[in-house]
Write a protein that holds these residues in place. Structure first.
Motif, short mmCIF file in Angstrom:
data_model
loop_
_atom_site.label_atom_id
_atom_site.label_comp_id
_atom_site.label_asym_id
_atom_site.label_seq_id
_atom_site.Cartn_x
_atom_site.Cartn_y
_atom_site.Cartn_z
N ASP A 73 0.67 -1.21 -0.28
CA ASP A 73 0.21 0.16 0.11
C ASP A 73 0.94 1.01 -0.16
O ASP A 73 1.44 2.12 0.99
N LEU A 74 0.60 1.84 -1.28
CA LEU A 74 1.93 3.06 -1.32
C LEU A 74 1.67 3.59 -0.58
O LEU A 74 2.51 4.14 0.23
N ASP A 75 0.04 4.18 -0.26
CA ASP A 75 -0.06 5.87 0.50
C ASP A 75 0.24 5.03 1.49
O ASP A 75 0.82 6.25 3.24
N ALA A 76 -0.13 4.38 2.13
CA ALA A 76 0.19 4.09 4.12
C ALA A 76 0.87 3.68 4.25
O ALA A 76 2.34 4.38 5.05
N THR A 77 2.45 3.26 3.45
CA THR A 77 4.04 3.18 3.66
C THR A 77 4.12 4.65 3.91
O THR A 77 5.33 5.16 4.04
N LEU A 78 4.35 5.42 2.41
CA LEU A 78 4.40 6.55 2.90
C LEU A 78 3.98 7.36 4.59
O LEU A 78 4.87 7.99 4.86
N GLU A 79 2.81 7.26 4.91
CA GLU A 79 2.35 7.81 5.04
C GLU A 79 3.40 7.16 7.09
O GLU A 79 3.65 7.96 7.81
N ARG A 80 3.58 5.78 6.91
CA ARG A 80 4.17 5.54 7.99
C ARG A 80 5.77 5.93 8.38
O ARG A 80 6.64 6.30 9.05
N LEU A 81 5.92 6.58 7.24
CA LEU A 81 8.05 6.51 6.53
C LEU A 81 7.94 7.97 7.05
O LEU A 81 8.84 8.68 8.00
N GLN A 82 6.92 8.94 6.91
CA GLN A 82 6.98 10.76 6.99
C GLN A 82 6.47 10.30 8.73
O GLN A 82 7.47 10.73 9.68
N ALA A 83 6.01 8.91 9.61
CA ALA A 83 5.84 9.57 10.84
C ALA A 83 6.65 9.47 11.45
O ALA A 83 6.69 9.13 12.78
N GLU A 91 9.78 13.06 -3.64
CA GLU A 91 9.20 12.74 -4.85
C GLU A 91 8.27 12.43 -4.63
O GLU A 91 7.71 10.75 -3.73
N PRO A 92 6.86 12.90 -4.54
CA PRO A 92 5.87 12.40 -4.66
C PRO A 92 5.49 11.27 -5.23
O PRO A 92 5.70 10.84 -6.18
N PRO A 93 3.84 10.47 -4.83
CA PRO A 93 3.57 9.51 -5.92
C PRO A 93 3.28 10.45 -7.40
O PRO A 93 3.16 11.14 -7.84
N THR A 94 4.48 9.25 -8.34
CA THR A 94 3.82 9.82 -9.90
C THR A 94 3.39 8.20 -10.39
O THR A 94 4.41 7.20 -10.32
N ASP A 95 2.55 8.06 -10.83
CA ASP A 95 2.03 7.34 -11.35
C ASP A 95 2.39 7.10 -13.00
O ASP A 95 3.17 7.97 -14.40
N HIS A 96 3.04 6.00 -13.69
CA HIS A 96 4.15 5.45 -14.70
C HIS A 96 3.25 5.09 -15.77
O HIS A 96 3.24 4.01 -16.31
N TYR A 150 2.28 1.04 -12.12
CA TYR A 150 3.10 1.28 -12.01
C TYR A 150 3.51 3.02 -10.77
O TYR A 150 3.20 3.74 -11.72
N ILE A 151 3.32 3.24 -9.64
CA ILE A 151 2.88 4.49 -9.12
C ILE A 151 4.77 4.49 -8.42
O ILE A 151 4.77 3.26 -7.31
N THR A 152 6.06 5.27 -8.44
CA THR A 152 6.28 5.17 -7.11
C THR A 152 6.70 6.69 -6.89
O THR A 152 5.62 8.00 -6.65
N ALA A 153 7.15 6.69 -5.69
CA ALA A 153 7.29 7.95 -4.35
C ALA A 153 8.75 7.72 -3.97
O ALA A 153 9.79 6.63 -3.82
N SER A 154 9.54 8.58 -3.43
CA SER A 154 10.59 8.67 -2.40
C SER A 154 10.83 9.60 -1.64
O SER A 154 10.21 10.01 -0.99
N VAL A 155 11.29 9.23 -0.06
CA VAL A 155 11.44 10.33 1.29
C VAL A 155 12.86 9.83 0.85
O VAL A 155 13.46 9.60 0.74
N ILE A 156 13.43 11.56 1.87
CA ILE A 156 14.77 11.02 2.31
C ILE A 156 14.14 10.38 4.01
O ILE A 156 13.58 11.15 4.62
#
Length: 142
Positions: A77-87, A94-99, A104-110
């Motif tokens: 679950d991309l959205d849930a994963t991004l939420e947890r990473l940020q928490a 990089e915000p979610p990008t639909d390819h 196929y959707i990518t995103a990244s955090v630091i």
């Protein structure tokens, strides 16, 4: 020939803090540890290696911007994963990008240590995993 992902290495000035953060994120302790130098986790369906190296051993600049190697990890679950990473203190890179509109959707955090951590919704990954679990075999080029 590229055969598949084996190890990705990130860097951290504070290896103990990195160990605690990634242990919290992954829910497991590292299986290998060199005090003050390196920790390594085995994660995912294929037990890929995620290594965290003390920044003092980096051969390139890891202090003046995001560092590390961008590997996009398959997630359920991309959205849930991004939420947890940020928490946990990661910053959106990089915000979610639909390819192409086919899932196929990518995103990244630091991460808190300056590394780019990529995540991806990837239907091919899960199709392949299902086929392997069903006993299907693949040949080179598939």
């Amino acid at each position: 020939m590229l055969r598949g992902f084996t190890t990705v290495s990130y860097f951290a000035d504070d290896l103990d803090a990195a160990r605690a953060w990634y242990t919290e994120l992954l829910g497991i302790e590292p299986y290998y540890h060199v005090p003050g130098g390196y920790i390594e986790f085995r994660i995912g369906d294929y037990q890929h290696e995620l290594g965290i190296i003390n920044s003092a051993y980096a051969r390139h600049d890891v202090k003046n911007g995001p560092a590390g190697h961008v590997i996009h990890w398959a997630v359920d679950d991309l959205d849930a994963t991004l939420e947890r990473l940020q928490a946990l203190g990661a910053r959106l890179h990089e915000p979610p990008t639909d390819h192409g509109g086919s899932g196929y959707i990518t995103a990244s955090v630091i991460d808190p240590f300056g590394n780019i951590l990529g995540v991806m919704a990837n239907p091919h990954y899960f199709d392949t995993l299902a086929k392997i679990k069903a006993g299907e075999h693949f040949t080179t080029g598939e």
